[in-house]
Write a protein that holds these residues in place. Structure first.
Motif, PDB file in Angstrom:
ATOM      1  N   ASN A   1       0.854  -1.171   0.000  1.00 26.02           N
ATOM      2  CA  ASN A   1       0.000   0.000   0.000  1.00 26.02           C
ATOM      3  C   ASN A   1       0.895   1.228   0.000  1.00 26.02           C
ATOM      4  OD1 ASN A   1      -2.661  -0.887  -0.082  1.00 26.02           O
ATOM      5  ND2 ASN A   1      -2.809  -1.150   2.131  1.00 26.02           N
ATOM      6  N   PHE A   2       0.672   2.122  -0.962  1.00 25.71           N
ATOM      7  CA  PHE A   2       1.415   3.373  -0.964  1.00 25.71           C
ATOM      8  C   PHE A   2       1.130   4.166   0.307  1.00 25.71           C
ATOM      9  CE2 PHE A   2       1.151   2.993  -5.768  1.00 25.71           C
ATOM     10  CZ  PHE A   2       2.503   2.757  -5.944  1.00 25.71           C
ATOM     11  N   ARG A   3       1.956   5.127   0.574  1.00 28.33           N
ATOM     12  CA  ARG A   3       1.816   5.994   1.745  1.00 28.33           C
ATOM     13  C   ARG A   3       0.400   6.556   1.867  1.00 28.33           C
ATOM     14  NH1 ARG A   3       6.302  10.266   0.982  1.00 28.33           N
ATOM     15  NH2 ARG A   3       7.470   8.321   0.594  1.00 28.33           N
ATOM     16  N   GLY A   4      -0.113   6.515   3.089  1.00 25.03           N
ATOM     17  CA  GLY A   4      -1.442   7.041   3.358  1.00 25.03           C
ATOM     18  C   GLY A   4      -2.576   6.097   3.064  1.00 25.03           C
ATOM     19  N   VAL A   5      -2.272   4.863   2.663  1.00 22.01           N
ATOM     20  CA  VAL A   5      -3.305   3.871   2.339  1.00 22.01           C
ATOM     21  C   VAL A   5      -3.246   2.733   3.348  1.00 22.01           C
ATOM     22  CG1 VAL A   5      -4.172   2.245   0.608  1.00 22.01           C
ATOM     23  CG2 VAL A   5      -3.162   4.418  -0.113  1.00 22.01           C
ATOM     24  N   GLY A   6      -4.402   2.342   3.882  1.00 23.86           N
ATOM     25  CA  GLY A   6      -4.451   1.244   4.839  1.00 23.86           C
ATOM     26  C   GLY A   6      -3.584   1.525   6.046  1.00 23.86           C
ATOM     27  N   GLU A   7      -2.686   0.598   6.364  1.00 21.30           N
ATOM     28  CA  GLU A   7      -1.796   0.752   7.508  1.00 21.30           C
ATOM     29  C   GLU A   7      -0.475   1.431   7.143  1.00 21.30           C
ATOM     30  OE1 GLU A   7      -2.602  -0.110  10.730  1.00 21.30           O
ATOM     31  OE2 GLU A   7      -4.581  -0.373   9.829  1.00 21.30           O
ATOM     32  N   SER A   8      -0.335   1.865   5.892  1.00 19.25           N
ATOM     33  CA  SER A   8       0.870   2.603   5.512  1.00 19.25           C
ATOM     34  C   SER A   8       0.767   4.037   6.019  1.00 19.25           C
ATOM     35  CB  SER A   8       1.046   2.619   3.989  1.00 19.25           C
ATOM     36  OG  SER A   8       1.340   1.322   3.499  1.00 19.25           O
ATOM     37  N   THR A   9       1.833   4.521   6.627  1.00 17.34           N
ATOM     38  CA  THR A   9       1.847   5.878   7.164  1.00 17.34           C
ATOM     39  C   THR A   9       2.125   6.887   6.049  1.00 17.34           C
ATOM     40  OG1 THR A   9       4.179   5.564   7.707  1.00 17.34           O
ATOM     41  CG2 THR A   9       2.576   5.110   9.452  1.00 17.34           C
ATOM     42  N   GLY A  10       2.116   8.162   6.428  1.00 20.15           N
ATOM     43  CA  GLY A  10       2.396   9.211   5.459  1.00 20.15           C
ATOM     44  C   GLY A  10       1.147   9.683   4.744  1.00 20.15           C
ATOM     45  N   ALA A  11       1.353  10.539   3.741  1.00 15.50           N
ATOM     46  CA  ALA A  11       0.246  11.119   2.987  1.00 15.50           C
ATOM     47  C   ALA A  11       0.556  11.059   1.496  1.00 15.50           C
ATOM     48  CB  ALA A  11       0.026  12.575   3.408  1.00 15.50           C
ATOM     49  N   HIS A  12      -0.489  10.987   0.697  1.00 18.55           N
ATOM     50  CA  HIS A  12      -0.352  10.917  -0.760  1.00 18.55           C
ATOM     51  C   HIS A  12       0.516  12.064  -1.269  1.00 18.55           C
ATOM     52  CE1 HIS A  12      -1.329  10.129  -4.897  1.00 18.55           C
ATOM     53  NE2 HIS A  12      -1.853  11.323  -5.040  1.00 18.55           N
ATOM     54  N   ASP A  13       1.401  11.762  -2.230  1.00 18.51           N
ATOM     55  CA  ASP A  13       2.393  12.739  -2.683  1.00 18.51           C
ATOM     56  C   ASP A  13       2.337  12.982  -4.186  1.00 18.51           C
ATOM     57  OD1 ASP A  13       4.537  14.516  -1.994  1.00 18.51           O
ATOM     58  OD2 ASP A  13       5.941  13.073  -2.869  1.00 18.51           O
ATOM     59  N   GLU A  14       1.283  12.544  -4.853  1.00 19.74           N
ATOM     60  CA  GLU A  14       1.099  12.806  -6.290  1.00 19.74           C
ATOM     61  C   GLU A  14       2.192  12.207  -7.171  1.00 19.74           C
ATOM     62  OE1 GLU A  14      -1.507  13.972  -7.665  1.00 19.74           O
ATOM     63  OE2 GLU A  14      -2.590  14.722  -5.912  1.00 19.74           O
ATOM     64  N   GLY A  15       2.933  11.239  -6.646  1.00 19.04           N
ATOM     65  CA  GLY A  15       3.899  10.548  -7.497  1.00 19.04           C
ATOM     66  C   GLY A  15       5.298  10.406  -6.940  1.00 19.04           C
ATOM     67  N   PRO A  16       6.006  11.509  -6.631  1.00 15.72           N
ATOM     68  CA  PRO A  16       7.397  11.365  -6.174  1.00 15.72           C
ATOM     69  C   PRO A  16       7.544  10.514  -4.915  1.00 15.72           C
ATOM     70  CG  PRO A  16       6.971  13.622  -6.853  1.00 15.72           C
ATOM     71  CD  PRO A  16       5.640  12.917  -6.872  1.00 15.72           C
ATOM     72  N   GLY A  17       6.720  10.736  -3.931  1.00 20.32           N
ATOM     73  CA  GLY A  17       6.791   9.935  -2.714  1.00 20.32           C
ATOM     74  C   GLY A  17       6.440   8.486  -2.956  1.00 20.32           C
TER      75      GLY A  17
END
Length: 211
Positions: free
Chosen positions: A67-83
């Motif tokens: 899961n990319f950042r900000g999805v489910g149990e992944s921390t962080g926030a959506h970054d529009e691509g670079p992250g």
């Protein structure tokens, strides 16, 4: 209830939730499989992502879904691509550390995940091949493809209503001669391959079947 992954991979922003259940730790083929856009409900449990991972596993790959950042149990926030490219690279690090015998390394992505996978795969020397399913040109102009000399398999629905086929055909047709790519169009399929998931799986297995 949201289904949990079976693995948490440490990351600079905390952790990435993942699904990784290899049959063995000495496989020679590995695949990182990336999900569609997080802001439109994309997760590693997406049916296209699941079928893609299943197909690759059936022809001998160890597959890792995150899961990319900000999805489910992944921390962080959506970054529009670079992250998200950073997330995918971190997941690839984990996969190759765990499967140290691997020499065939594939990144497969669906929709947003296809754009992320192409960006990472073309720039990372460890990646040998890429699979891009339902590639949305509006999310990424994919200029990196012009100089990307790695094999690229594009799988697209004939009737994709979200990422229309024609612009992709036009973009691929503009690639320099000798650039290795192949486009497989699945008749009647929309963006999510609702009634053609078995055909999607068949295409993937055929592409990576060992002699």
């Amino acid at each position: 209830m949201y289904p949990k992954g079976n693995l948490l991979i440490p990351s600079p922003h905390g952790q990435l939730e993942a699904i990784y259940r290899p049959r063995r730790r000495d496989l020679e083929r590995v695949a990182l499989v990336l999900h569609p856009h997080p802001l439109f409900g994309g997760t590693m449990h997406n049916k296209v992502v699941y079928r893609a991972a299943q197909a690759l596993e059936e022809v001998g790959f160890a597959s890792l879904r995150i899961n990319f950042r900000g999805v489910g149990e992944s921390t962080g926030a959506h970054d529009e691509g670079p992250g998200e490219v950073d997330d995918a690279r971190l997941a690839l690090d984990y996969l190759l550390k765990d499967q140290s015998h691997a020499f065939e390394v594939v990144i497969a992505g669906f929709s947003f995940g296809a754009a992320i996978g192409l960006r990472l795969g073309c720039s990372d020397d460890r990646v040998e091949k890429m699979v891009a399913i339902g590639t949305p040109l509006r999310l990424d102009h994919l200029s990196i493809l012009d100089q990307c000399q790695k094999p690229k398999l594009f799988i697209h629905g004939e009737k994709d209503e979200i990422a229309p086929l024609a612009p992709l055909e036009e973009r691929l047709g503009q690639l320099p001669p000798g650039n290795p790519w192949r486009l497989v169009t699945i008749a009647g399929a929309g963006h999510f391959f609702d009634n053609q998931l078995d055909e999607l799986k068949r295409v993937l297995k055929a592409a990576f079947a060992q002699p």
